[in-house]
Structure formats: C-alpha cells, structure tokens
Design a protein around this motif. Structure first.
Motif, PDB file in Angstrom:
ATOM      1  N   LEU A   1       0.820  -1.201   0.000  1.00 50.71           N
ATOM      2  CA  LEU A   1       0.000   0.000   0.000  1.00 50.71           C
ATOM      3  C   LEU A   1       0.854   1.250   0.000  1.00 50.71           C
ATOM      4  N   LEU A   2       0.434   2.227  -0.774  1.00 47.53           N
ATOM      5  CA  LEU A   2       1.118   3.513  -0.791  1.00 47.53           C
ATOM      6  C   LEU A   2       0.605   4.382   0.345  1.00 47.53           C
ATOM      7  N   PRO A   3       1.445   5.234   0.918  1.00 43.79           N
ATOM      8  CA  PRO A   3       0.969   6.111   1.991  1.00 43.79           C
ATOM      9  C   PRO A   3      -0.137   7.033   1.475  1.00 43.79           C
ATOM     10  N   ALA A   4      -1.121   7.242   2.314  1.00 46.91           N
ATOM     11  CA  ALA A   4      -2.220   8.133   1.938  1.00 46.91           C
ATOM     12  C   ALA A   4      -1.758   9.577   1.963  1.00 46.91           C
ATOM     13  N   GLU A   5      -2.344  10.378   1.086  1.00 49.82           N
ATOM     14  CA  GLU A   5      -2.021  11.792   1.083  1.00 49.82           C
ATOM     15  C   GLU A   5      -2.652  12.467   2.297  1.00 49.82           C
ATOM     16  N   PRO A   6      -2.038  13.535   2.801  1.00 51.51           N
ATOM     17  CA  PRO A   6      -2.648  14.255   3.918  1.00 51.51           C
ATOM     18  C   PRO A   6      -4.054  14.712   3.564  1.00 51.51           C
ATOM     19  N   LEU A   7      -4.900  14.808   4.596  1.00 51.81           N
ATOM     20  CA  LEU A   7      -6.294  15.183   4.385  1.00 51.81           C
ATOM     21  C   LEU A   7      -6.467  16.681   4.189  1.00 51.81           C
ATOM     22  N   VAL A   8      -5.447  17.448   4.504  1.00 55.17           N
ATOM     23  CA  VAL A   8      -5.528  18.904   4.414  1.00 55.17           C
ATOM     24  C   VAL A   8      -4.566  19.393   3.345  1.00 55.17           C
ATOM     25  N   HIS A   9      -5.061  20.207   2.424  1.00 57.10           N
ATOM     26  CA  HIS A   9      -4.226  20.816   1.396  1.00 57.10           C
ATOM     27  C   HIS A   9      -4.502  22.314   1.388  1.00 57.10           C
ATOM     28  N   LEU A  10      -3.471  23.103   1.544  1.00 56.65           N
ATOM     29  CA  LEU A  10      -3.639  24.547   1.442  1.00 56.65           C
ATOM     30  C   LEU A  10      -3.508  24.934  -0.027  1.00 56.65           C
ATOM     31  N   ALA A  11      -4.628  25.268  -0.629  1.00 54.09           N
ATOM     32  CA  ALA A  11      -4.669  25.606  -2.048  1.00 54.09           C
ATOM     33  C   ALA A  11      -5.480  26.883  -2.222  1.00 54.09           C
ATOM     34  N   PRO A  12      -5.327  27.553  -3.353  1.00 54.13           N
ATOM     35  CA  PRO A  12      -6.112  28.783  -3.572  1.00 54.13           C
ATOM     36  C   PRO A  12      -7.617  28.570  -3.475  1.00 54.13           C
ATOM     37  N   SER A  13      -8.091  27.334  -3.715  1.00 56.37           N
ATOM     38  CA  SER A  13      -9.531  27.086  -3.660  1.00 56.37           C
ATOM     39  C   SER A  13     -10.109  27.305  -2.272  1.00 56.37           C
ATOM     40  N   VAL A  14      -9.255  27.338  -1.240  1.00 59.76           N
ATOM     41  CA  VAL A  14      -9.752  27.548   0.117  1.00 59.76           C
ATOM     42  C   VAL A  14     -10.274  28.966   0.303  1.00 59.76           C
ATOM     43  N   LEU A  15      -9.892  29.877  -0.586  1.00 57.01           N
ATOM     44  CA  LEU A  15     -10.337  31.264  -0.447  1.00 57.01           C
ATOM     45  C   LEU A  15     -11.837  31.414  -0.683  1.00 57.01           C
ATOM     46  N   LEU A  16     -12.413  30.545  -1.519  1.00 56.05           N
ATOM     47  CA  LEU A  16     -13.842  30.649  -1.807  1.00 56.05           C
ATOM     48  C   LEU A  16     -14.696  30.356  -0.573  1.00 56.05           C
ATOM     49  N   PRO A  17     -14.497  29.234   0.135  1.00 63.02           N
ATOM     50  CA  PRO A  17     -15.285  29.032   1.351  1.00 63.02           C
ATOM     51  C   PRO A  17     -15.013  30.081   2.421  1.00 63.02           C
ATOM     52  N   LEU A  18     -13.775  30.601   2.477  1.00 63.34           N
ATOM     53  CA  LEU A  18     -13.487  31.662   3.447  1.00 63.34           C
ATOM     54  C   LEU A  18     -14.283  32.924   3.127  1.00 63.34           C
ATOM     55  N   ALA A  19     -14.372  33.243   1.843  1.00 63.05           N
ATOM     56  CA  ALA A  19     -15.157  34.414   1.454  1.00 63.05           C
ATOM     57  C   ALA A  19     -16.632  34.215   1.786  1.00 63.05           C
ATOM     58  N   LEU A  20     -17.146  33.011   1.559  1.00 62.08           N
ATOM     59  CA  LEU A  20     -18.543  32.729   1.886  1.00 62.08           C
ATOM     60  C   LEU A  20     -18.782  32.772   3.393  1.00 62.08           C
ATOM     61  N   LEU A  21     -17.801  32.297   4.157  1.00 61.07           N
ATOM     62  CA  LEU A  21     -17.912  32.376   5.614  1.00 61.07           C
ATOM     63  C   LEU A  21     -18.018  33.829   6.074  1.00 61.07           C
ATOM     64  N   LEU A  22     -17.141  34.674   5.550  1.00 59.88           N
ATOM     65  CA  LEU A  22     -17.180  36.090   5.919  1.00 59.88           C
ATOM     66  C   LEU A  22     -18.480  36.742   5.478  1.00 59.88           C
ATOM     67  N   LEU A  23     -18.993  36.321   4.325  1.00 58.69           N
ATOM     68  CA  LEU A  23     -20.253  36.879   3.845  1.00 58.69           C
ATOM     69  C   LEU A  23     -21.400  36.526   4.795  1.00 58.69           C
ATOM     70  N   GLY A  24     -21.509  35.246   5.167  1.00 62.48           N
ATOM     71  CA  GLY A  24     -22.581  34.830   6.059  1.00 62.48           C
ATOM     72  C   GLY A  24     -22.489  35.484   7.424  1.00 62.48           C
ATOM     73  N   ALA A  25     -21.294  35.464   8.018  1.00 67.14           N
ATOM     74  CA  ALA A  25     -21.124  36.079   9.333  1.00 67.14           C
ATOM     75  C   ALA A  25     -21.346  37.584   9.266  1.00 67.14           C
ATOM     76  N   GLY A  26     -20.873  38.220   8.187  1.00 61.67           N
ATOM     77  CA  GLY A  26     -21.041  39.663   8.053  1.00 61.67           C
ATOM     78  C   GLY A  26     -22.493  40.072   7.924  1.00 61.67           C
TER      79      GLY A  26
END
Length: 655
Positions: free
Chosen positions: A521-546
C-alpha cells in the motif's frame, strides 16, 4: 488473541459491565417512601454508586481506546464461530484498524465528558422539590450501555454483532430522551425517535441479510471478499442506506433529531457527537469497498446528502431554541460527511466526523451551562451573558468557529477536506459517482458554509452579546463538574484539525484494502491541502457572518432572523416536512389501523361471538323443551311410548 485484540474486545465490555451493574442498583428510597433521613441517605448512596460506575466505565473505555490507538500497527482481526445456522456462520470477533481506534477514542472521550458533566447538570438544587434525582442510577447506566453499544459497532468484525450494537443504541436513545418525565414532550419525542429509526433499521437488517447469505458468513472480511452480483450489491447498499438515513438523521428520516432535544442536554451531546448520528457514517465507511462497487447507491447518497445539508442549515437559521439550532446544525454537518462518502473520500468523511464530535459535544455542553444558569432554552430570553459567563462564552466562540469553519479551528480543516474532495469529483471526474454528483455536493457544501456562518453568528450574538432581554438571576459560569468537560473539549475543537496535515493520520482513516499486504500500500495523502480554492469558502464564511452581524448592528434588540421575512416560518418549521410525513404516513397508517381494528372486532370477533351466541340460543331452546310441567311431561312420555309401540307392531307385521 494478542494484546491489541484483547484491547478491542474489552472496549465495549467495560462500559457494558458498568451499565449492567448500574441497572442492578436498587431504586432510590426517596422515590418509594418519601423524604425521610433514611430515604435521603439511601438516595445519596445510590447516586454515588451510579456516578462511580458511570465515570469508571467511561474512563476505562477511553483509556482502552487510547491504548489501542497507540499499539495498533496494522489492521487486525480475530473471531470465533458463535453459531452455525443453515450453513451460515455467525461469529464473535473484532475487526480493528486505524479508523476504528480513532472513532473509539472520540466515543470514549465524549462519553467520559458526558458522565462527568451529568453529575452537576442533574444535581438537585437546594430548593428543588421535584423528585427526579432518584432516577440518576438508571440514567448513568443507560449512558454506559449507549457507549458500549456504539463501541460494539466500532470494533465489531461481524455484521450481526454490529446489528446488535446498532439496535441497542436505538433502545438506549429512547430511554434517555424520555428521561425527564416532567416534560410532556419527552415521551413523545422518544417514541418518535424510536419509530423513525426503526423504519430505517428494517432496511438495514434486510441489507445485511442480502450481503451475508450469498457470502455464507456475516463476517465483514468474508462479506467484503465475496463475489456479489451487481444487482444484489446495489440492492443491499440501498437497503443499508435506509438504516444510515435513520440513525444519522438524513433526509427523509431526519425529523426525529430536533425533537430529541426534549432529552437532557448531556444526552443531546452524546447522541449528536459520538453515538447515534455518527454510527451511520461510520458503517458506510466500514463497508466502503461495497459501496464503491455500487455507484448507484453512492449517487443516491450524494443526492440525499446535498438535500440534508441545505435543509438542516436553513432550518437552523430560524430557530429560537438554542438546542434546536445545534440539532439542525448536526443534520447539516452529517450531510457534509455523507457527501464526502458519496464523492469517494471516506477519509475526509471520518476526519469531519472526528472534529464534529469535538466541537458539537463542546457546543451542547456549553449550551447546557447556559440553560443551567438562565433556566430557559430560548435565545429570545437570553442576551448579555458574556459578562457573567466569560468561560462559557469563549468556549462557545471556539465551538461555533469550528462549526462555521473559521481557521485555524478544527472544523475549518475537516470541512475544507470535504469541499476539496467534492471539487475534485466535480471538476476532474474523480470518484466512483458521476461528476454531477460532485457538483451537487460541492455547491451545496459551499452554500452551507455561508448559511452555517450566518446562524452560528446569530446564536453567538443573541445569547451572549447585547443587553439582557429578560431578568435573569445573575448568570455565572457553571461549577467545576460542568466547566471542566467544556474546557477540555475546547482543546480538540481548536487543535484537532492540524492532525489532517499528517500522513499517518490520513493512513489510519482510509478503509483497509481487502487482501492487500501493508507493504503493497502507498501512503495516503494528507487530508488537508492549502490551495487557492480555500479562499472561496473563506469568502462565503465572511459573507454569512457579516450579514448576520449587519442585521444585529442595525437593531441589537431585534432578531437577525427577521431578515428572512416570509421564509422565516417556513425555515422554522423545516419546510413542514413533519406535517408532510404526518399527512402521508401517520394519518394513513392510523386510518389503516382503525380499519383493521374495526374488521377484527366486527368480522373476526363478530363471527366467533356470533357462533357462540347461536350455540347458546340453540341450547337455550332445547333446554326450554326439556323443561315441562308434570302433566305435559307424562303425556309426552305416553305419546312417545305409543308411537314406539305402533312402530314395533308395523315392523313386526311386515316381517
């Protein structure tokens, strides 16, 4: 059995023994003989014994789970045949892997926190004359049995053994939701939870039968290795999903969970964080190779997950009861987990299950501290609690931040893992289901981020900030038995997400490949990836809370939910699906039951009773003929003798 296997066997046994011993405790004398000194002494003894058994059982389970996690190097299994039925083997055994160990740790930690928290939460006050404390021993024992049942589901190596734990959880949920007999809605909520989950469990049982009978065994390893036909596998997985929908409160069998808030708040934490609702997600992950080979079932799961995710989030926006807000948020968050399963990422689903267990248990226990202090569950009668309850306030901030997905709290990383998996399935066609399922899960998940941030911010503002909206008796942070479980749960709610960066952690959450050697078996990739796509949910979070903040700032005395306008009552009633179920299911079922009862009483019973009445009437007629006065009787005898004589003479003449 080796040492690791022994730990797995003992995991459900320890709380089971504690629960059974707790059920043997004698009822409190106060509940039977009044309020004398002897009764009070007996009650105190029973309560102390119940506390000792409950806490010891939960602490033992937690310690065993930690030891199992530390010593388990690779998946292992041990079983022994229990009984053979018509060529089918039913075994007793355990199937241990990294996911089982991690989920067991979560179950043990939450169960221990709930047992300790309940000591203070259910303690009789000095001016409380309501006689409920005598029921603490069965309460603590039922929590232990609940914990044992979930741990049996976690470590079971046989589907029938898993089913035993699955069903015992249903019984314990019924008993615990109905614990407080003073609340008229508690028994009704318990019955509803029991019946709705039983509907799904019928499908779950049939699905197990479809898998085990062709395989000739109910051992999970044998079922996974068996050669199932495509039709059988699809049918079995769809039937299993019925049970998952019931236990994990997924559409359309979700309606029991918000009503279950009639139970004590610690029980809400246990059900939502570590037992009932987590069991369905874990069961699918446990059998994921089967679901992966049945894409139709995963497609159905993806659709249900998306509907449930948005349904729960929207319903949470309009609730006034703080516990119902958290209940609907659980419905929504379980939708994220089942969505991750649908797009082919059981690791992300289990990761979010673990972080959700931490922050949802934290939120319910913090809410319990608020309810304990102010005496109400309605946010419209709270406000301004931050000043008197700073510890509870900051713990709630951590929990709500993790729920909404605020970085760097645990929920941010696990929810991002779910969204990343859905995005990959949507854009790249990865996963076992069609790409449109990925789009559905991804877009509903993104919308859920904004809605979750909105109602989480609303809860924080309504309960803790602004001015007090009702005269309260100087609310303050709870005593140690309530405060320490909340503080300790805040740690994993804040930090557990960082474990997703570790490859070994991801390895543990992946379902083992049947028949594969660890070296292959190959080692599994980490479950967390810091990628530019994370900015979209962050923007939506700020929108909802705001948006929630802006509504509140405009008028701090008003409820931000007023901005929903005519949609507010629709959301508050959860789109009136309860009414739909009542109209389409409950009323026809009751009408059918009345018709069957009438048929039974008038046709079946009528035929039996009519036969009895006819026989009685005939007997009465014959009895009347036998009852005669002496002259008439003598005349009858003579007439009979004459007739017999004439008959004899005629017969003799003819002869």
């Amino acid at each position: 059995m080796n040492g690791t296997t022994v730990l797995g066997v003992l995991l459900p046994v320890v709380p089971l023994v504690a629960g059974l011993l707790g059920l043997l405790l004698p009822p409190s004398p106060r509940g039977l003989t009044g309020h004398g000194r002897g009764a009070a002494t007996g009650e105190a003894w029973a309560r102390r014994a119940a506390i000792t058994l409950g806490v010891t059982g939960a602490a033992g389970a937690f310690a065993l789970a930690v030891a199992l996690l530390a010593t388990l190097d690779s998946p292992t299994e041990a079983s022994t045949t229990w009984v053979e039925l018509g060529g089918l083997d039913v075994s007793l055994g355990v199937r241990l892997d990294g996911a089982a160990a991690l989920v067991a740790v979560a179950v043990g930690a939450v169960a221990l926190a709930v047992q300790v928290y309940s000591i203070g939460y259910l303690k009789r006050g000095p001016h409380d004359d309501v006689d409920v404390d005598h029921r603490y021993p069965p309460y603590a024992a039922q929590i232990s049995l609940f914990t044992a049942a979930m741990l049996l589901v976690v470590v079971s190596g046989d589907l029938l053994l898993l089913l035993v734990g699955w069903e015992v959880m249903g019984i314990c949920s019924y008993l615990l939701i109905a614990h407080d007999r003073r609340l008229p809605e508690a028994p009704a909520a318990a019955v509803k939870a029991f019946l709705v989950t039983r509907v799904g469990d019928v499908g779950f049982l049939l699905g197990i039968a479809l898998l085990g009978v062709p395989a000739g065994s109910f051992r999970i390893a044998d079922v996974l290795a068996a050669d199932h036909s495509a039709g059988t596998l699809t049918a079995a997985c769809l039937l299993l999903l019925a049970g998952v929908a019931g236990k994990s409160a997924q559409f359309p069998l979700h309606t029991w969970l918000p009503d279950a808030m009639a139970g004590p708040t610690p029980i809400s934490a246990l059900i939502h964080a570590a037992t009932m609702v987590a069991a369905g997600v874990y069961a699918v992950a446990r059998l994921y190779p089967l679901f992966e080979a049945a894409p139709v079932a995963l497609t159905v799961l993806g659709v249900l997950a998306s509907v449930t995710l948005l349904l729960g989030a929207l319903a949470a926006t309009a609730q006034d009861d703080i516990k119902r807000v958290l209940a609907w948020s659980t419905v929504s968050q379980i939708g994220y987990m089942t969505g991750a399963l649908a797009v082919g990422s059981p690791g992300a689903a289990l990761f979010h299950l673990l972080t959700h267990a931490a922050f949802k248990a934290l939120l319910f226990l913090a809410a319990g501290a608020v309810i304990h202090a102010v005496g109400t569950t309605l946010m419209s009668k709270m406000g301004g609690l931050r000043r008197g309850m700073p510890v509870t306030f900051w713990c709630t901030v951590v929990g709500l931040g993790a729920l909404a997905g605020l970085p760097p709290l645990a929920g941010f990383w696990s929810k991002d893992g779910v969204l990343a998996a859905a995005q990959e399935a949507a854009l790249d066609g990865a996963g076992p289901t069609p790409s449109w399922v990925g789009w559905l899960v991804w877009l509903s998940g993104l919308a859920g981020v904004a809605i979750t941030a909105w109602y989480a911010t609303r809860l924080l503002l309504r309960a803790f900030l602004g001015e007090t909206r009702a005269p309260l008796a100087h609310p303050h942070d709870p005593p140690g038995t309530l405060r320490w479980p909340v503080l300790l749960l805040a740690v994993p709610a804040a930090l557990l997400g960082f474990a997703g960066f570790a490859g070994p952690f991801a390895d543990r959450l992946q379902p083992p490949v049947t028949g594969a050697r660890p070296s292959d078996l190959l080692p599994a990739e980490p479950l967390v990836h810091l990628a530019p796509s994370v900015l979209l949910p962050l923007a939506l979070l700020l929108l909802g809370a705001g948006l929630a903040w802006a509504c509140w700032r405009r008028d701090p005395a008003a409820d931000p939910a007023a901005a929903l306008g005519p949609l507010r009552p629709v959301f508050a009633a959860a789109f009136r699906l309860d009414d739909v179920q009542h109209t389409l299911v409950v009323r026809p079922y009751r009408a059918l039951a009345r018709a069957v009862r009438a048929g039974d009483e008038r046709v079946v019973d009528g035929a039996v009773e009519g036969s009895g009445r006819a026989a009685s009437g005939l007997g009465a007629g014959l009895a009347a003929l036998h009852r005669a006065a002496l002259p008439r009787a003598a005349a009858g005898v003579l007439a009979g003798a004459l007739l017999i004589g004439l008959a004899a003479a005629l017969i003799g003449a003819n002869a």
